[in-house]
Design an enzyme around this catalytic site. Structure first.
Site, PDB file in Angstrom:
ATOM      1  N   ASP A  10     -22.388  -5.708  10.405  1.00  0.00           N
ATOM      2  CA  ASP A  10     -21.535  -6.423   9.440  1.00  0.00           C
ATOM      3  C   ASP A  10     -21.721  -7.932   9.612  1.00  0.00           C
ATOM      4  OD1 ASP A  10     -20.276  -6.530  11.965  1.00  0.00           O
ATOM      5  OD2 ASP A  10     -18.259  -6.558  11.114  1.00  0.00           O
ATOM      6  N   HIS A 242     -20.100 -10.411  22.225  1.00  0.00           N
ATOM      7  CA  HIS A 242     -19.805  -9.058  21.728  1.00  0.00           C
ATOM      8  C   HIS A 242     -21.094  -8.306  21.337  1.00  0.00           C
ATOM      9  CE1 HIS A 242     -15.582  -9.869  21.960  1.00  0.00           C
ATOM     10  NE2 HIS A 242     -15.595 -10.772  21.007  1.00  0.00           N
TER      11      HIS A 242
HETATM   12  C1  BDR Z   1     -16.709  -7.259  16.916  1.00  0.00           C
HETATM   13  O1  BDR Z   1     -16.006  -7.503  15.696  1.00  0.00           O
HETATM   14  C2  BDR Z   1     -16.818  -8.247  14.828  1.00  0.00           C
HETATM   15  O2  BDR Z   1     -16.060  -9.237  14.253  1.00  0.00           O
HETATM   16  C3  BDR Z   1     -17.902  -8.867  15.676  1.00  0.00           C
HETATM   17  O3  BDR Z   1     -19.081  -9.089  14.928  1.00  0.00           O
HETATM   18  C4  BDR Z   1     -18.101  -7.817  16.725  1.00  0.00           C
HETATM   19  O4  BDR Z   1     -18.936  -6.795  16.245  1.00  0.00           O
HETATM   20  C5  BDR Z   1     -15.938  -7.866  18.071  1.00  0.00           C
HETATM   21  O5  BDR Z   1     -14.679  -7.277  18.183  1.00  0.00           O
HETATM   22 CA    CA Z   2     -20.322  -7.199  14.276  1.00  0.00          CA
END
Ligand code: BDR
Ligand code: CA
Length: 310
Positions: A10, A242
């Site tokens: 995403d 992340h």
């Molecule tokens: C995750 O949530 C998304 O906003 C970031 O890209 C990552 O995949 C972190 O909680």
């Molecule tokens: Ca993400």
């Protein structure tokens, strides 16, 4: 032989970093990107996925558009505060030249896995809607996907969407519950480890010295992400790792210590999106997930730097 992966994503600034780590690495073969709503609206994440695929100078990476909405709940809490309205730090990027495949993300995942049974790792960096849809139509995928590495969830650490939930799971908890109950071999790279590894501004400046289209793009979009973490987490130019941590798992799984347990996802109420780890087998039996609980952060940052600069 290169590891064959599909990246379900995403994008998203940290998604972009993770994808840039993979696209020009000879040890990884990116068979395709599939897009999903999450950090912003699905139409925008899809175009961002096309932009990222076009950074590959090795192969043409196909992009399949995926879901714009969660399975059952209304769309809520998109990540635009973190990633900008466009998902790329409001950086005004040019329109991508490529086109989407005519297959949907779920169909593309199924077709690619059917053509390469037992060989494809699926890396998910967003809500699990596309994979849940694919499993609903093609349940045999649970025996044919080699591994699913999920950036999402949290079992022993505070959430980032609610006190107990992580954003990717919280944005479509029903999809996550379908995936965790499917019998798929899953590795969970959640906030338990991703918030333990911190990218500093000085590491970034090292990365930014590299001359490549991927790094040029990252230079444009990362400042907005730094700004968010400075404002809301007082991190002063640093940020959590992340999606790049989940990508680092693909390169070097030994950097992570895991423990196996069944995972159940709450789908309603105040705890919706919580990933519940059943350490003592109190609930019904389901295929155990390998949950990452410890990480060699130095090693993850080395993978990040090496893949982006060589
Ligand atoms: C995750 O949530 C998304 O906003 C970031 O890209 C990552 O995949 C972190 O909680
Ligand atoms: Ca993400």
């Amino acid at each position: 032989m290169a590891t064959k992966i599909i990246i379900d994503t995403d994008p998203g600034i940290d998604d972009a970093i993770a994808i840039c780590m993979a696209i020009n690495s000879p040890s990884i073969s990116v068979l395709g990107l599939t897009s999903v709503f999450g950090n912003t609206y699905g139409e925008l994440t899809a175009y961002n996925a096309l932009r990222l695929a076009e950074l590959s100078d090795r192969t043409v990476i196909p992009v399949a558009r995926g879901s714009d909405v969660p399975l059952f709940i209304p769309i809520q809490n998109l990540g635009t505060l973190v990633h900008g309205d466009d998902g790329m730090g409001n950086s005004n990027l040019p329109t991508p030249k490529g086109e989407f495949l005519s297959l949907s993300a779920a169909e593309f995942i199924a077709k690619t896995v059917h053509e390469n049974p037992g060989e494809v790792t699926l890396l998910t960096l967003g809500p699990l809607t596309n994979l849940a849809l694919a499993l609903r139509i093609y349940p045999e995928l649970s025996n044919q996907i080699k591994k699913v590495v999920i950036m999402g969830g949290v079992v022993a650490h505070p959430g980032n969407m609610t006190p107990v939930s992580e954003a990717n799971i919280a944005r479509d908890p029903h999809a996550a519950e379908i995936v965790f109950s499917s019998g798929l071999p899953i590795v969970l790279v959640g906030l338990d480890v991703t918030e333990k590894t911190i990218i500093t501004n000085s590491l970034l400046q090292e990365v930014f010295k590299a001359k490549s289209p991927a790094v040029e793009l990252l230079k444009k979009i990362i400042p907005a992400y730094q700004h968010f973490f400075a404002q809301y987490y007082s991190m002063n130019g640093s940020f959590f790792t992340h999606d790049p941590s989940a990508m680092a798992y693909i390169f070097r799984p030994n950097l992570f210590k895991t423990r196996k347990t069944s995972i159940f996802v709450e789908t309603e109420g105040r705890c919706s999106g919580q990933t519940v780890a059943d350490w003592n087998n109190k609930l019904e039996k389901r295929t155990a997930v390998e949950v990452c609980l410890k990480v060699n952060s130095r090693g993850v940052l080395d993978v990040l730097k090496n893949t982006l600069t060589t």
